[in-house]
Enzyme design. Sequence first.
Site, short mmCIF file in Angstrom:
data_model
loop_
_atom_site.label_atom_id
_atom_site.label_comp_id
_atom_site.label_asym_id
_atom_site.label_seq_id
_atom_site.Cartn_x
_atom_site.Cartn_y
_atom_site.Cartn_z
N CYS A 129 -93.79 21.10 20.69
CA CYS A 129 -93.23 22.02 19.70
C CYS A 129 -93.99 23.34 19.72
O CYS A 129 -95.09 23.45 19.16
CB CYS A 129 -93.30 21.39 18.31
N CYS A 132 -94.60 24.91 16.27
CA CYS A 132 -95.65 24.25 15.45
C CYS A 132 -97.05 24.57 15.98
O CYS A 132 -97.97 24.80 15.21
CB CYS A 132 -95.50 22.73 15.47
N ASP A 133 -97.23 24.54 17.28
CA ASP A 133 -98.58 24.56 17.85
C ASP A 133 -98.94 25.84 18.62
O ASP A 133 -100.07 25.99 19.06
CB ASP A 133 -98.76 23.36 18.80
#
Length: 303
Positions: A129, A132-133
């Site tokens: 992701c 997200c990261d």
Amino acid sequence: MYDIIIIGGGPAGLTAALYALRAEKSVLVLEKMGLGGQIALTDRVENFPGIAEISGFDFAEALSGQVKSLGGEIKYENVVEIRPGKEKIVVTPKNEYTAKSVIIATGVKNRLIGAEGEEKLIGRGISYCAVCDGSFYRGKTVAVIGGGNTALQDAEYLSQIATKVYLIHRRSEFRAEERLVRKLKTLENVEFLLNTTVERFCGDQKLSGLDLISTSDGKTRHIDLDGAFVAVGKVPQNEGFKGLVSLSDGGYVVAGEDCLTSVEGIFAAGDCRIKDVRQLTTAVGDGSVAALAASKYIDEKFA
Ligand code: NAP
């Protein structure tokens, strides 16, 4: 007893909830992780009719807010079994719920490449992701693996954060929209490694690089990396419904555009069912169809 239990709080499940609530049915949404599903992890949505641009997170927030404001009940529990019958029992590790009808809207999860070192280094430099990261890799070198829309969007997103982005794809043609490919080719810090597959994710406690192999001449090479983002597609999450509803060889629920499964009173909506096009628009379309079909079923069978 609920009128309709919806399994999955992504765009299909939440749209089903919206339509069912507006049809004056009682609704419970059971979601195992977080509301919004895959779209909540998407940087930008630019192809939803009537909305020029919105973040996936904001879209998910707005949709779940709409469901809550209509009185929709949402619980965070993982459904492990559905027991069929006129009254269906939906089982989670904590509870058993009863409903007149069930809509399966479980979506899909990330596919792993299956290369050596992958499972060991998930969360230690390997991510699925980018939204997200991605921020962990400011000023670093990363790779995105895949040739679909997700991979190209991820690479574009990461190019704004990382110093260098490799895009690694096993063919020379892309599955992604041409518009995304064209845009990515203009970015100076993105290097395309085509006809290339990952043989090994290197590193012990943390990812340090990739061993690559060319699919055209078999040559191998190593690249040093701080992070790798795998975007090689999705797989359905229907294991719990094996033996209940018919599943395709790939594990998708067999249900047509009418969202009817092989079991009366159980419907399937969104990415978890067999279909050609898996998009936000088709997921919300399914959600509305399934909710109206479930409402009609209840009105006829439980009158
Ligand atoms: P996808 O379209 O299925 O693409 C997966 C990519 O991963 C393909 O390029 C495939 O290569 C590659 N791949 C698969 N298995 C691999 C393996 N073991 N090793 C190396 N490469 C592998 O998946 P996606 O990009 O996640 O998209 C899923 C769906 O969501 C699609 O329908 C997509 O259009 C949609 N989506 C739409 C948008 C948008 O509209 N903007 C954004 C994101 C996703 P091959 O091409 O060689 O098979």
